[in-house]
Design a protein around this motif. Structure first.
Motif, PDB file in Angstrom:
ATOM      1  N   ALA A  94       0.827  -1.211   0.000  1.00  0.00           N
ATOM      2  CA  ALA A  94       0.000   0.000   0.000  1.00  0.00           C
ATOM      3  C   ALA A  94       0.861   1.261   0.000  1.00  0.00           C
ATOM      4  O   ALA A  94       0.581   2.211  -0.741  1.00  0.00           O
ATOM      5  CB  ALA A  94      -0.942  -0.010   1.207  1.00  0.00           C
ATOM      6  N   VAL A  95       1.898   1.279   0.816  1.00  0.00           N
ATOM      7  CA  VAL A  95       2.779   2.450   0.878  1.00  0.00           C
ATOM      8  C   VAL A  95       3.492   2.657  -0.459  1.00  0.00           C
ATOM      9  O   VAL A  95       3.696   3.799  -0.884  1.00  0.00           O
ATOM     10  CB  VAL A  95       3.798   2.301   2.041  1.00  0.00           C
ATOM     11  CG1 VAL A  95       4.902   3.342   1.961  1.00  0.00           C
ATOM     12  CG2 VAL A  95       3.069   2.399   3.386  1.00  0.00           C
ATOM     13  N   ALA A  96       3.809   1.586  -1.156  1.00  0.00           N
ATOM     14  CA  ALA A  96       4.540   1.683  -2.424  1.00  0.00           C
ATOM     15  C   ALA A  96       3.647   2.033  -3.614  1.00  0.00           C
ATOM     16  O   ALA A  96       4.163   2.437  -4.663  1.00  0.00           O
ATOM     17  CB  ALA A  96       5.258   0.356  -2.698  1.00  0.00           C
ATOM     18  N   ARG A  97       2.336   1.918  -3.465  1.00  0.00           N
ATOM     19  CA  ARG A  97       1.426   2.159  -4.594  1.00  0.00           C
ATOM     20  C   ARG A  97       1.517   3.595  -5.086  1.00  0.00           C
ATOM     21  O   ARG A  97       1.554   4.524  -4.292  1.00  0.00           O
ATOM     22  CB  ARG A  97      -0.015   1.886  -4.189  1.00  0.00           C
ATOM     23  CG  ARG A  97      -0.348   0.442  -3.971  1.00  0.00           C
ATOM     24  CD  ARG A  97      -1.820   0.292  -3.631  1.00  0.00           C
ATOM     25  NE  ARG A  97      -2.621   0.567  -4.801  1.00  0.00           N
ATOM     26  CZ  ARG A  97      -3.028  -0.354  -5.670  1.00  0.00           C
ATOM     27  NH1 ARG A  97      -2.714  -1.609  -5.475  1.00  0.00           N
ATOM     28  NH2 ARG A  97      -3.736  -0.023  -6.704  1.00  0.00           N
ATOM     29  N   ALA A  98       1.479   3.761  -6.387  1.00  0.00           N
ATOM     30  CA  ALA A  98       1.483   5.097  -6.980  1.00  0.00           C
ATOM     31  C   ALA A  98       0.071   5.660  -7.110  1.00  0.00           C
ATOM     32  O   ALA A  98      -0.105   6.869  -7.213  1.00  0.00           O
ATOM     33  CB  ALA A  98       2.156   5.056  -8.349  1.00  0.00           C
ATOM     34  N   ASP A  99      -0.943   4.793  -7.093  1.00  0.00           N
ATOM     35  CA  ASP A  99      -2.313   5.253  -7.353  1.00  0.00           C
ATOM     36  C   ASP A  99      -3.180   5.296  -6.098  1.00  0.00           C
ATOM     37  O   ASP A  99      -4.404   5.315  -6.177  1.00  0.00           O
ATOM     38  CB  ASP A  99      -2.976   4.365  -8.403  1.00  0.00           C
ATOM     39  CG  ASP A  99      -3.163   2.929  -7.932  1.00  0.00           C
ATOM     40  OD1 ASP A  99      -2.540   2.538  -6.927  1.00  0.00           O
ATOM     41  OD2 ASP A  99      -3.942   2.203  -8.581  1.00  0.00           O
ATOM     42  N   GLY A 100      -2.575   5.350  -4.940  1.00  0.00           N
ATOM     43  CA  GLY A 100      -3.329   5.427  -3.698  1.00  0.00           C
ATOM     44  C   GLY A 100      -2.552   6.221  -2.672  1.00  0.00           C
ATOM     45  O   GLY A 100      -1.641   6.977  -3.025  1.00  0.00           O
ATOM     46  N   GLY A 101      -2.931   6.055  -1.429  1.00  0.00           N
ATOM     47  CA  GLY A 101      -2.228   6.766  -0.374  1.00  0.00           C
ATOM     48  C   GLY A 101      -2.352   6.050   0.951  1.00  0.00           C
ATOM     49  O   GLY A 101      -3.321   5.321   1.182  1.00  0.00           O
ATOM     50  N   VAL A 102      -1.366   6.247   1.800  1.00  0.00           N
ATOM     51  CA  VAL A 102      -1.403   5.777   3.176  1.00  0.00           C
ATOM     52  C   VAL A 102      -1.019   6.968   4.037  1.00  0.00           C
ATOM     53  O   VAL A 102       0.048   7.553   3.854  1.00  0.00           O
ATOM     54  CB  VAL A 102      -0.437   4.600   3.425  1.00  0.00           C
ATOM     55  CG1 VAL A 102      -0.460   4.198   4.901  1.00  0.00           C
ATOM     56  CG2 VAL A 102      -0.790   3.413   2.546  1.00  0.00           C
ATOM     57  N   LEU A 103      -1.898   7.309   4.955  1.00  0.00           N
ATOM     58  CA  LEU A 103      -1.677   8.439   5.846  1.00  0.00           C
ATOM     59  C   LEU A 103      -1.505   7.941   7.270  1.00  0.00           C
ATOM     60  O   LEU A 103      -2.226   7.045   7.714  1.00  0.00           O
ATOM     61  CB  LEU A 103      -2.866   9.403   5.781  1.00  0.00           C
ATOM     62  CG  LEU A 103      -3.198   9.950   4.395  1.00  0.00           C
ATOM     63  CD1 LEU A 103      -4.475  10.783   4.449  1.00  0.00           C
ATOM     64  CD2 LEU A 103      -2.043  10.759   3.849  1.00  0.00           C
ATOM     65  N   CYS A 104      -0.564   8.547   7.976  1.00  0.00           N
ATOM     66  CA  CYS A 104      -0.295   8.193   9.373  1.00  0.00           C
ATOM     67  C   CYS A 104      -0.655   9.376  10.267  1.00  0.00           C
ATOM     68  O   CYS A 104      -0.360  10.518   9.922  1.00  0.00           O
ATOM     69  CB  CYS A 104       1.188   7.923   9.591  1.00  0.00           C
ATOM     70  SG  CYS A 104       1.765   6.394   8.898  1.00  0.00           S
ATOM     71  N   ALA A 105      -1.237   9.062  11.398  1.00  0.00           N
ATOM     72  CA  ALA A 105      -1.433  10.063  12.452  1.00  0.00           C
ATOM     73  C   ALA A 105      -0.395   9.772  13.517  1.00  0.00           C
ATOM     74  O   ALA A 105      -0.256   8.633  13.967  1.00  0.00           O
ATOM     75  CB  ALA A 105      -2.837   9.965  13.033  1.00  0.00           C
ATOM     76  N   LYS A 106       0.332  10.790  13.889  1.00  0.00           N
ATOM     77  CA  LYS A 106       1.357  10.635  14.932  1.00  0.00           C
ATOM     78  C   LYS A 106       1.120  11.702  15.992  1.00  0.00           C
ATOM     79  O   LYS A 106       0.755  12.829  15.684  1.00  0.00           O
ATOM     80  CB  LYS A 106       2.752  10.774  14.346  1.00  0.00           C
ATOM     81  CG  LYS A 106       3.157   9.573  13.526  1.00  0.00           C
ATOM     82  CD  LYS A 106       4.642   9.508  13.356  1.00  0.00           C
ATOM     83  CE  LYS A 106       5.051   8.060  13.348  1.00  0.00           C
ATOM     84  NZ  LYS A 106       6.472   7.879  13.477  1.00  0.00           N
ATOM     85  N   VAL A 126     -10.458   1.112  -6.621  1.00  0.00           N
ATOM     86  CA  VAL A 126     -10.893  -0.278  -6.755  1.00  0.00           C
ATOM     87  C   VAL A 126     -12.038  -0.277  -7.751  1.00  0.00           C
ATOM     88  O   VAL A 126     -13.036   0.434  -7.548  1.00  0.00           O
ATOM     89  CB  VAL A 126     -11.349  -0.878  -5.406  1.00  0.00           C
ATOM     90  CG1 VAL A 126     -11.900  -2.286  -5.602  1.00  0.00           C
ATOM     91  CG2 VAL A 126     -10.216  -0.878  -4.394  1.00  0.00           C
ATOM     92  N   ASP A 127     -11.880  -1.018  -8.831  1.00  0.00           N
ATOM     93  CA  ASP A 127     -12.905  -1.058  -9.876  1.00  0.00           C
ATOM     94  C   ASP A 127     -13.304   0.347 -10.335  1.00  0.00           C
ATOM     95  O   ASP A 127     -14.468   0.643 -10.542  1.00  0.00           O
ATOM     96  CB  ASP A 127     -14.146  -1.828  -9.398  1.00  0.00           C
ATOM     97  CG  ASP A 127     -13.834  -3.277  -9.080  1.00  0.00           C
ATOM     98  OD1 ASP A 127     -12.937  -3.856  -9.733  1.00  0.00           O
ATOM     99  OD2 ASP A 127     -14.480  -3.836  -8.166  1.00  0.00           O
ATOM    100  N   GLY A 128     -12.296   1.217 -10.464  1.00  0.00           N
ATOM    101  CA  GLY A 128     -12.525   2.559 -10.978  1.00  0.00           C
ATOM    102  C   GLY A 128     -13.112   3.543  -9.973  1.00  0.00           C
ATOM    103  O   GLY A 128     -13.400   4.683 -10.330  1.00  0.00           O
ATOM    104  N   GLU A 129     -13.243   3.151  -8.723  1.00  0.00           N
ATOM    105  CA  GLU A 129     -13.832   4.033  -7.716  1.00  0.00           C
ATOM    106  C   GLU A 129     -12.877   4.150  -6.515  1.00  0.00           C
ATOM    107  O   GLU A 129     -12.376   3.149  -6.013  1.00  0.00           O
ATOM    108  CB  GLU A 129     -15.175   3.462  -7.266  1.00  0.00           C
ATOM    109  CG  GLU A 129     -15.971   4.386  -6.401  1.00  0.00           C
ATOM    110  CD  GLU A 129     -17.383   3.874  -6.183  1.00  0.00           C
ATOM    111  OE1 GLU A 129     -18.279   4.714  -6.101  1.00  0.00           O
ATOM    112  OE2 GLU A 129     -17.588   2.652  -6.090  1.00  0.00           O
ATOM    113  N   MET A 130     -12.624   5.386  -6.085  1.00  0.00           N
ATOM    114  CA  MET A 130     -11.751   5.588  -4.934  1.00  0.00           C
ATOM    115  C   MET A 130     -12.367   4.876  -3.733  1.00  0.00           C
ATOM    116  O   MET A 130     -13.563   5.005  -3.458  1.00  0.00           O
ATOM    117  CB  MET A 130     -11.573   7.073  -4.633  1.00  0.00           C
ATOM    118  CG  MET A 130     -10.553   7.329  -3.548  1.00  0.00           C
ATOM    119  SD  MET A 130      -8.910   6.637  -3.900  1.00  0.00           S
ATOM    120  CE  MET A 130      -8.373   7.680  -5.246  1.00  0.00           C
ATOM    121  N   THR A 131     -11.533   4.117  -3.025  1.00  0.00           N
ATOM    122  CA  THR A 131     -12.018   3.294  -1.925  1.00  0.00           C
ATOM    123  C   THR A 131     -11.138   3.496  -0.699  1.00  0.00           C
ATOM    124  O   THR A 131      -9.916   3.386  -0.779  1.00  0.00           O
ATOM    125  CB  THR A 131     -12.005   1.809  -2.331  1.00  0.00           C
ATOM    126  OG1 THR A 131     -12.795   1.655  -3.504  1.00  0.00           O
ATOM    127  CG2 THR A 131     -12.556   0.930  -1.231  1.00  0.00           C
TER     128      THR A 131
END
Length: 135
Positions: free
Chosen positions: A50-62, A76-81
């Motif tokens: 997930a962290v390496a994906r170019a077409d998504g994002g992973v956010l951390c709260a610290k 996912v299937d053309g829809e942001m998930t």
């Protein structure tokens, strides 16, 4: 503080994920399906992808240098998930989930996303209530 996840965060993300999942899976599915060394390794590998994906994002709260929450999204299937949103159980009801949710919405708006979806485990009533409250 919310920021993009980094590879150095992966062990903490996987451990947080495991603790959060245990709270809603316990007494509903067999423990080996969500706990143990092999499952933690599988979870970490999933977060690594997930962290390496170019077409998504992973956010951390610290907070005070401690990882307190994490959220992931991707098409996912053309829809942001929204694929994951977890808050450290010891930090529930402190606004961390709401801040992560808002950060996801902000990222999606910037990317021109007008609609997103999510799925919630049927027995995770806490999450269902959270998402209902946040539209």
């Amino acid at each position: 503080m919310i920021r993009n996840a980094r590879p150095a965060d992966l062990d903490a993300i996987a451990a947080l994920h495991a603790r959060a999942r245990a709270t809603y899976y316990r007494d509903h599915i067999p423990e080996e399906a969500y706990a143990g060394t092999a499952e933690l390794r599988r979870t970490r590998e999933g977060w690594d992808r997930a962290v390496a994906r170019a077409d998504g994002g992973v956010l951390c709260a610290k907070q005070d240098g401690e990882l307190t929450g994490v959220a992931a999204f991707r098409p996912v299937d053309g829809e942001m998930t929204l694929t994951q949103l977890h808050v450290e159980p010891a930090h529930w009801r402190r606004g961390i989930g709401a801040a992560l949710h808002e950060a996801c919405l902000t990222a999606w708006r910037r990317a021109g996303v007008r609609r997103a979806r999510l799925e919630v485990y049927e027995h995770n009533l806490r999450a269902q209530s959270f998402y209902t409250a946040h539209g």
